[in-house]
Scaffold this motif. Structure first.
Motif, PDB file in Angstrom:
ATOM      1  N   PHE A 140      11.545   7.715 -75.616  1.00 22.18           N
ATOM      2  CA  PHE A 140      12.540   8.530 -74.910  1.00 22.18           C
ATOM      3  C   PHE A 140      12.013   9.929 -74.637  1.00 22.18           C
ATOM      4  O   PHE A 140      12.181  10.461 -73.537  1.00 22.18           O
ATOM      5  CB  PHE A 140      13.830   8.611 -75.729  1.00 22.18           C
ATOM      6  CG  PHE A 140      14.803   7.493 -75.452  1.00 22.18           C
ATOM      7  CD1 PHE A 140      16.030   7.753 -74.866  1.00 22.18           C
ATOM      8  CD2 PHE A 140      14.485   6.189 -75.784  1.00 22.18           C
ATOM      9  CE1 PHE A 140      16.929   6.726 -74.612  1.00 22.18           C
ATOM     10  CE2 PHE A 140      15.370   5.152 -75.539  1.00 22.18           C
ATOM     11  CZ  PHE A 140      16.599   5.416 -74.950  1.00 22.18           C
ATOM     12  N   LYS A 174      11.206   9.530 -70.560  1.00 20.82           N
ATOM     13  CA  LYS A 174      12.522   9.515 -69.920  1.00 20.82           C
ATOM     14  C   LYS A 174      12.506  10.227 -68.571  1.00 20.82           C
ATOM     15  O   LYS A 174      13.168   9.791 -67.615  1.00 20.82           O
ATOM     16  CB  LYS A 174      13.569  10.161 -70.839  1.00 20.82           C
ATOM     17  CG  LYS A 174      15.000   9.895 -70.411  1.00 20.82           C
ATOM     18  CD  LYS A 174      15.979  10.387 -71.464  1.00 20.82           C
ATOM     19  CE  LYS A 174      17.400   9.979 -71.100  1.00 20.82           C
ATOM     20  NZ  LYS A 174      17.861  10.571 -69.838  1.00 20.82           N
ATOM     21  N   GLU A 189      18.919   6.145 -65.318  1.00 20.54           N
ATOM     22  CA  GLU A 189      19.004   5.997 -66.770  1.00 20.54           C
ATOM     23  C   GLU A 189      19.186   4.540 -67.186  1.00 20.54           C
ATOM     24  O   GLU A 189      18.630   4.114 -68.206  1.00 20.54           O
ATOM     25  CB  GLU A 189      20.153   6.836 -67.310  1.00 20.54           C
ATOM     26  CG  GLU A 189      20.123   7.020 -68.814  1.00 20.54           C
ATOM     27  CD  GLU A 189      21.099   8.092 -69.260  1.00 20.54           C
ATOM     28  OE1 GLU A 189      20.676   9.032 -69.958  1.00 20.54           O
ATOM     29  OE2 GLU A 189      22.285   7.985 -68.905  1.00 20.54           O
ATOM     30  N   PHE A 238      15.908   2.842 -67.078  1.00 21.89           N
ATOM     31  CA  PHE A 238      15.098   3.303 -68.213  1.00 21.89           C
ATOM     32  C   PHE A 238      15.463   2.542 -69.490  1.00 21.89           C
ATOM     33  O   PHE A 238      14.574   2.083 -70.217  1.00 21.89           O
ATOM     34  CB  PHE A 238      15.308   4.804 -68.417  1.00 21.89           C
ATOM     35  CG  PHE A 238      14.606   5.370 -69.608  1.00 21.89           C
ATOM     36  CD1 PHE A 238      13.228   5.521 -69.633  1.00 21.89           C
ATOM     37  CD2 PHE A 238      15.329   5.749 -70.738  1.00 21.89           C
ATOM     38  CE1 PHE A 238      12.581   6.043 -70.746  1.00 21.89           C
ATOM     39  CE2 PHE A 238      14.688   6.263 -71.857  1.00 21.89           C
ATOM     40  CZ  PHE A 238      13.310   6.405 -71.853  1.00 21.89           C
ATOM     41  N   LYS A 274      20.376   6.989 -77.077  1.00 21.54           N
ATOM     42  CA  LYS A 274      20.829   7.794 -75.934  1.00 21.54           C
ATOM     43  C   LYS A 274      22.035   8.655 -76.325  1.00 21.54           C
ATOM     44  O   LYS A 274      22.127   9.821 -75.950  1.00 21.54           O
ATOM     45  CB  LYS A 274      21.178   6.871 -74.771  1.00 21.54           C
ATOM     46  CG  LYS A 274      21.879   7.544 -73.602  1.00 21.54           C
ATOM     47  CD  LYS A 274      22.213   6.535 -72.538  1.00 21.54           C
ATOM     48  CE  LYS A 274      23.121   7.116 -71.454  1.00 21.54           C
ATOM     49  NZ  LYS A 274      24.486   7.384 -71.944  1.00 21.54           N
TER      50      LYS A 274
END
Length: 208
Positions: free
Chosen positions: A127, A131, A137, A140, A176
């Motif tokens: 991350f 990222k 997102e 990802f 997250k």
């Protein structure tokens, strides 16, 4: 700070080339050397390049975290018990019932020596490092789960790949939300220890 090209090459080597190579037959000591060298490199990048200080965030919502994990664990428990009952009934809770000391020792060792390094690599490092390379997102998180599943390809089991992909989604979403290696490691350990407890450990290389 390395370039985007450098990071993409780094990602490809660490998260694709090395895991796939572990599914190929060659000397185990070479695999161990590659794994240790890769882990040292990741720690170096986290500490010296990304400036990670591994501090526990003071505002973590522990109550909400454990309520969510408990709810998910109930669902996982029901599904896995049913699976074992119909597919591999003789191994249902086999280690816990027959070798309780071995079961306890493994839960402890697995949580600290396997789970935490995995989460350090696949969540904290991944991350923090990659990222910004993804504009979406959801893509990802999906990609992170795919790579986490790929890390288990050496088991040569479609069921293992499916379970670790789902686990990867859950762990990525937890990281997250919390940005906490500690919390995601606890969640990972709980689910992994349950799989060992219910009798599904052999497919994941756990001792029986």
């Amino acid at each position: 700070m390395q370039t985007t090209t450098y990071k993409l090459i780094e990602l490809f080597i660490i998260f694709i080339i090395i895991p796939v190579s572990f599914a190929i037959e060659y000397a185990i000591w070479v695999k161990m050397f590659i794994a240790v060298l890769g882990f040292i490199y990741i720690l170096f990048v986290l500490l010296r390049v990304e400036k990670n200080r591994f501090k526990i965030a003071p505002n973590l919502s522990w109550k909400h975290f454990f309520k969510r994990v408990a709810a998910q664990l109930i669902g996982i428990a029901i599904l896995t018990i049913l699976y074992m009952w119909f597919v591999d009934k003789e191994n249902l809770f086999v280690v816990m019932l027959n070798k309780p000391l071995k079961w306890l020792a493994f839960l402890f060792l697995y949580s600290f020596l396997s789970v935490y390094p995995q989460e350090l690599i696949y969540r904290t490092f991944f991350f923090q490092r990659y990222k910004k390379l993804f504009s979406n997102e959801s893509v990802f998180i999906f990609f992170n789960a795919v790579l986490f599943s790929l890390a288990h390809i050496f088991f040569r089991s479609s069921l293992v790949l499916f379970m670790t992909f789902l686990g990867g989604i859950l762990f990525a979403l937890t990281f997250k939300k919390t940005k906490s290696t500690l919390l995601v490691s606890i969640e990972h350990a709980i689910y992994g220890c349950w799989l060992f407890t219910v009798g599904m450990g052999s497919m994941l290389g756990f001792p029986s």
